[in-house]
Design an enzyme around this catalytic site. Structure first.
Site, short mmCIF file in Angstrom:
data_model
loop_
_atom_site.label_atom_id
_atom_site.label_comp_id
_atom_site.label_asym_id
_atom_site.label_seq_id
_atom_site.Cartn_x
_atom_site.Cartn_y
_atom_site.Cartn_z
N ARG A 71 0.82 -1.19 0.04
CA ARG A 71 -0.11 -0.05 0.03
C ARG A 71 0.66 1.46 -0.09
NH1 ARG A 71 -4.49 -0.24 4.66
NH2 ARG A 71 -4.86 1.63 3.98
N HIS A 72 0.48 2.38 -0.43
CA HIS A 72 0.94 3.50 -0.22
C HIS A 72 1.36 3.70 1.00
CE1 HIS A 72 -2.76 4.88 1.48
NE2 HIS A 72 -3.24 4.56 0.50
N ASN A 112 -5.71 8.91 5.87
CA ASN A 112 -5.61 7.81 6.71
C ASN A 112 -5.59 8.30 8.29
OD1 ASN A 112 -3.35 5.88 4.58
ND2 ASN A 112 -5.45 5.76 4.77
N GLY A 150 -10.98 7.49 0.50
CA GLY A 150 -11.03 8.10 -0.94
C GLY A 150 -9.84 9.28 -0.91
N ARG A 195 -0.81 9.70 -3.51
CA ARG A 195 -0.02 9.02 -2.31
C ARG A 195 0.77 7.91 -2.98
NH1 ARG A 195 -5.73 8.90 -2.03
NH2 ARG A 195 -6.96 6.80 -1.76
N GLU A 204 -7.84 3.79 -6.16
CA GLU A 204 -8.58 3.04 -5.17
C GLU A 204 -10.04 2.97 -5.44
OE1 GLU A 204 -9.12 1.16 -2.90
OE2 GLU A 204 -8.50 1.83 -0.95
N HIS A 211 -3.59 0.43 -3.50
CA HIS A 211 -4.61 0.89 -2.30
C HIS A 211 -5.32 -0.51 -1.63
CE1 HIS A 211 -4.45 5.01 -3.86
NE2 HIS A 211 -4.31 4.41 -5.11
#
Length: 544
Positions: free
Chosen positions: A324-325, A331, A337, A375, A395, A460
């Protein structure tokens, strides 16, 4: 003078050419104005991988991918218009009930038939087709085991059993193949979509029997899939796999004895083997698992889809990395989103990632794939490898809920929030996507992953869940709940019957964005395995 049909065809061709020219002019105008990023063609990750027009580095897919970039909402949670009631709805599974295909394998032992049939089953199941492999060897071993347990009669399935000069054994093997085919046909009639008959089917007479039997069934399409292999190294590796993974045929033999017996079995098949030359059959012939592909009389949507997938497979050693980023600002704020930048801890992860990847990959070539969102691109910025962006890797689109926290969604749309928790795979956000939509969107990514070698995808949570479920053959109901934590690299090593997995978590703290199944439901249980299955799953009838 040309006839009217030729004139009509020429007129159509000129019309199509004119349309394409206008489309090309429009694309160039958009590029010149800055509306569309210029097309950049990138060489494949490996010189062994043939260029693909619609591949990750192909000009057509790149142009299509970049032309569909949509603007992302800012950090302010959107206010839906008064006419919007709820956040979305459940999406029904596509109706595939009319699809009835029999894929009959053809090939000598240790030529990759079971590998191809297993891969095809996993791919089509991931796309929600009902697929089942009917392996004649599994049926033979299951019946022999039941006979030994119930009657105390032990059958010897050594190389002599597979000799064409052994009339009794030949009759028994033919009977097993026919019984397996009948089981397959019955299963298709009960609602299945694609039945794979995994057997040698190595003679014209055997194939003619299959063809004649299926001709009696309305609406069933027959495709033969022949796997040829003349690479000594591949054959030797397949033989080793056969004798080292617990094949019940060799449980009472030493590895050396088992190897010799299996080679004798292959020799017996070679004496009578007939490659497909029947001009009227629908078939694919795959040589050395992807080195060369021949197709004949492949028609229809699903048949073509099957053929295209099989054409992209290869067995060269490789690794696929998922990450994942790094932790993003959204986050930290608990929002879904958006297109936010990385948090300070996310930037730490981006800077630490190159050392972890280079330690694992060494000097081997690697290509990095990211989404078009900031990201993931930020997370990849320090990696010293070729990078490609895919719109398909963006995503899951949360629609009207983009930029909201789950608490805000629950407060604004309590009924829909509960409905999504009950069936997360099928639930589509209003103006957005469901997990099912994402799976469909990712099909070109799967195709390209299968034909490439070493790939790192920085993506994502929802996207990597879908891809991870494909490689580990996980059910769709579990897919939305797979744990893909931040600041962790997942390394997959594809094998003949599954993937080995390693996880590397960097010591950089990050928020936990995982939401388990609600109401104490059973959580997904992931146990990666590369072991071959040697018996059929359900009991079968045995004769005295």
């Amino acid at each position: 003078m040309a006839d009217s049909g030729t004139l009509h065809s020429d007129s159509n061709s000129r019309g199509i050419a004119a349309d394409l020219a206008r489309a090309a002019d429009a694309l160039e105008t958009m590029q010149a104005s800055g509306e569309l990023a210029p097309v950049v063609t990138v060489a494949p990750a490996s010189p062994n991988v043939p260029p693909a027009l619609f591949g990750a580095g192909g000009p057509m897919l790149k142009r299509f991918d970049e032309s569909t970039v949509a603007s992302r909402k800012g950090s302010t949670a959107p206010s839906p218009p008064p006419s919007v009631k709820g956040i979305g709805k459940k999406v029904a599974k596509p109706d595939y009930s009319e699809q009835k295909i029999v894929v009959a394998m053809v090939g000598l032992p240790a030529r990759g038939k079971s590998y191809l049939s297993n891969k095809l089953m996993i791919y089509l199941r991931w796309l929600e087709y009902d697929v089942k492999v009917f392996n004649v060897g599994q049926l033979r071993r299951t019946k022999a085991r039941q006979k030994a347990q119930k009657l105390g009669v032990k059958e010897n399935h050594n190389a002599e059993f597979f000799s064409h000069s052994n009339a009794q054994a030949t009759q028994s093997r033919d009977s097993l193949a026919e019984e397996s085919l009948e089981m397959l046909i019955k299963w298709l009639k009960e609602g299945g979509n694609v039945g794979i008959h995994d057997a040698t089917n190595s003679t014209k007479s055997r194939r003619a029997k299959i063809e004649a039997r299926l001709a009696k069934e309305k609406g069933m399409i027959l495709i033969f899939l022949e796997s040829l292999c003349d690479d000594p190294a591949v054959i030797a590796a397949n033989v080793e796999l056969k004798v080292s993974q617990g094949d019940p045929d060799y449980k009472d033999m030493s590895p050396d004895e088992a190897r010799k017996d299996f080679l004798r079995r292959i020799s017996e098949y070679e004496k009578v083997y007939e490659t497909i030359t029947e001009p009227h059959l629908s078939y694919l012939r795959i040589k050395n698992v992807g080195e060369e592909v021949t197709m004949s009389r492949i028609n229809g949507y699903l048949s073509s889809r099957i053929a295209f997938y099989l054409m992209n497979l290869h067995i060269r050693p490789r690794n696929i990395f998922f990450s994942r980023h790094g932790e993003s600002q959204y986050n930290v704020e608990g929002k879904i989103g958006g297109d936010s930048l990385l948090s300070p801890r996310g930037m730490q992860y981006a800077k630490a990632l190159p050392a972890l990847i280079t330690d694992n990959i060494g000097e081997k070539p690697l290509t990095v794939w990211t989404s078009t969102l900031k990201r993931t691109i930020q997370t990849a910025q320090y990696l010293p490898y070729t990078k490609l962006t895919w719109k398909s890797l963006d995503e899951l689109d949360a629609g009207v809920c983009d930029g909201m926290t789950y608490e805000e969604i629950e407060q604004a749309y309590p009924d829909d929030y509960a409905n999504r928790d009950e069936d997360k795979f099928n639930y589509r956000y209003r103006g957005g996507e469901s997990y099912r939509d994402v799976v469909v969107r990712l099909e070109p990514v799967i195709m390209e992953l299968e034909r490439q070698e070493n790939i790192l995808i920085i993506g994502h949570q929802a996207i990597l869940r879908c891809l991870y479920a494909y490689f580990h053959h996980l059910p769709q109901a579990d897919l939305p709940y797979i744990k893909i934590p931040l600041h962790t690299v997942i390394k997959l090593t594809p094998k003949a019957y599954g993937c080995d997995e390693e996880r590397y978590t960097l010591p950089i703290n990050a928020v936990d964005t995982h939401r388990p199944k609600p109401k104490a439901a059973k959580q997904p249980n992931v146990h990666p395995t590369t072991q071959r299955i040697y018996y059929v799953e359900e009991e079968v009838k045995t004769s005295a």
